[in-house]
Scaffold this motif. Structure first.
Motif, short mmCIF file in Angstrom:
data_model
loop_
_atom_site.label_atom_id
_atom_site.label_comp_id
_atom_site.label_asym_id
_atom_site.label_seq_id
_atom_site.Cartn_x
_atom_site.Cartn_y
_atom_site.Cartn_z
N ASP A 85 9.44 6.18 4.69
CA ASP A 85 7.99 6.02 4.78
C ASP A 85 7.35 7.39 5.01
O ASP A 85 6.79 7.66 6.07
CB ASP A 85 7.65 5.05 5.92
CG ASP A 85 6.17 4.82 6.09
OD1 ASP A 85 5.41 5.06 5.13
OD2 ASP A 85 5.77 4.39 7.19
N ALA A 87 4.65 8.68 4.01
CA ALA A 87 3.21 8.66 4.24
C ALA A 87 2.85 8.06 5.60
O ALA A 87 1.68 8.08 5.98
CB ALA A 87 2.51 7.89 3.12
N LEU A 89 2.96 4.84 6.59
CA LEU A 89 2.18 3.61 6.47
C LEU A 89 2.54 2.58 7.54
O LEU A 89 1.67 1.84 8.01
CB LEU A 89 2.37 2.98 5.09
CG LEU A 89 1.88 3.80 3.90
CD1 LEU A 89 2.14 3.04 2.60
CD2 LEU A 89 0.41 4.14 4.03
N ASN A 91 2.83 0.85 10.79
CA ASN A 91 2.12 1.04 12.05
C ASN A 91 2.33 -0.11 13.03
O ASN A 91 1.64 -0.21 14.04
CB ASN A 91 0.62 1.26 11.79
CG ASN A 91 -0.05 0.07 11.12
OD1 ASN A 91 0.54 -1.00 10.96
ND2 ASN A 91 -1.30 0.25 10.73
N ILE A 102 2.90 -3.20 8.30
CA ILE A 102 1.64 -2.48 8.17
C ILE A 102 0.55 -3.46 8.53
O ILE A 102 0.43 -4.52 7.89
CB ILE A 102 1.42 -1.95 6.74
CG1 ILE A 102 2.59 -1.09 6.28
CG2 ILE A 102 0.10 -1.19 6.66
CD1 ILE A 102 2.55 -0.77 4.78
N ASP A 108 -10.26 -0.73 7.00
CA ASP A 108 -9.15 0.19 6.70
C ASP A 108 -9.08 0.49 5.21
O ASP A 108 -9.28 -0.40 4.38
CB ASP A 108 -7.80 -0.40 7.13
CG ASP A 108 -7.54 -0.32 8.62
OD1 ASP A 108 -8.36 0.29 9.34
OD2 ASP A 108 -6.51 -0.87 9.05
N ILE A 110 -6.72 1.48 2.05
CA ILE A 110 -5.32 1.31 1.66
C ILE A 110 -4.93 2.52 0.81
O ILE A 110 -5.58 2.81 -0.19
CB ILE A 110 -5.11 0.01 0.86
CG1 ILE A 110 -5.46 -1.21 1.73
CG2 ILE A 110 -3.67 -0.08 0.34
CD1 ILE A 110 -5.40 -2.53 0.98
N ASP A 111 -3.91 3.24 1.24
CA ASP A 111 -3.36 4.34 0.45
C ASP A 111 -2.51 3.69 -0.64
O ASP A 111 -1.32 3.44 -0.46
CB ASP A 111 -2.54 5.28 1.32
CG ASP A 111 -2.03 6.50 0.58
OD1 ASP A 111 -1.93 6.46 -0.67
OD2 ASP A 111 -1.71 7.49 1.25
N GLU A 112 -3.16 3.40 -1.77
CA GLU A 112 -2.52 2.60 -2.81
C GLU A 112 -1.29 3.27 -3.39
O GLU A 112 -0.26 2.62 -3.59
CB GLU A 112 -3.54 2.26 -3.90
CG GLU A 112 -4.64 1.37 -3.38
CD GLU A 112 -5.64 0.94 -4.44
OE1 GLU A 112 -5.49 1.34 -5.63
OE2 GLU A 112 -6.55 0.18 -4.10
N ALA A 114 0.74 5.47 -1.98
CA ALA A 114 1.83 5.44 -0.99
C ALA A 114 2.38 4.03 -0.83
O ALA A 114 3.60 3.85 -0.68
CB ALA A 114 1.33 5.99 0.35
N LEU A 115 1.51 3.02 -0.88
CA LEU A 115 1.99 1.65 -0.73
C LEU A 115 2.83 1.22 -1.93
O LEU A 115 3.88 0.59 -1.77
CB LEU A 115 0.83 0.68 -0.52
CG LEU A 115 1.21 -0.78 -0.24
CD1 LEU A 115 2.18 -0.90 0.93
CD2 LEU A 115 -0.03 -1.62 0.01
#
Length: 129
Positions: A85, A87, A89, A91, A102, A108, A110-112, A114-115
């Motif tokens: 992981d 990035a 993500l 948490n 996550i 929030d 979304i870091d697309e 990275a996801l």
């Protein structure tokens, strides 16, 4: 009882569609976005409806769930502790030796990218297993 029968007649994808519509707020929007990213990352993904209402995604084994709560949408990765992981993500559920999660809260981002990368890594673990 009739509602249970109606649910039995629907596919998991239809049940997930229903959950998204039923929520009707930011949680539904977030669940829909997460679902779209799962499908983008893993085009062959199989959707299931588990534990009386939890969207669950599989590819050569379970990848993750999409749970909804009053204050968050939670993606729980069944083998998250083994997924890189970079990035950061993850948490939630950080102390266990298997799962990672996550939690997405209202507002929030979304870091697309990275996801999608995280989802592909999680799916790759099922192929190696």
């Amino acid at each position: 009882m009739a509602e249970m029968g109606a649910q039995k007649d629907k596919t998991p994808s239809e049940l997930i569609d229903g959950r998204i519509a039923e929520l009707g707020d930011w949680r539904g929007e977030t669940l829909a976005r997460v679902r779209a990213l799962v499908k983008q990352a893993i085009p062959e993904v199989v959707e299931e409806w588990k534990w009386r209402g939890v969207p669950t995604w599989y590819h050569n084994g379970m990848i993750c769930t999409g749970e909804t709560y009053k204050d968050k949408v939670k993606m729980t990765f069944v083998k998250g502790a083994k997924v890189d992981d970079p990035a950061g993500l993850f948490n939630a559920s950080l102390t266990g030796n298997a799962r990672r999660a996550i939690d997405f809260y209202e507002g929030d981002e979304i870091d697309e990218g990275a996801l999608v990368t995280l989802l592909r890594s999680a799916a790759a673990l099922n192929v190696k297993a």
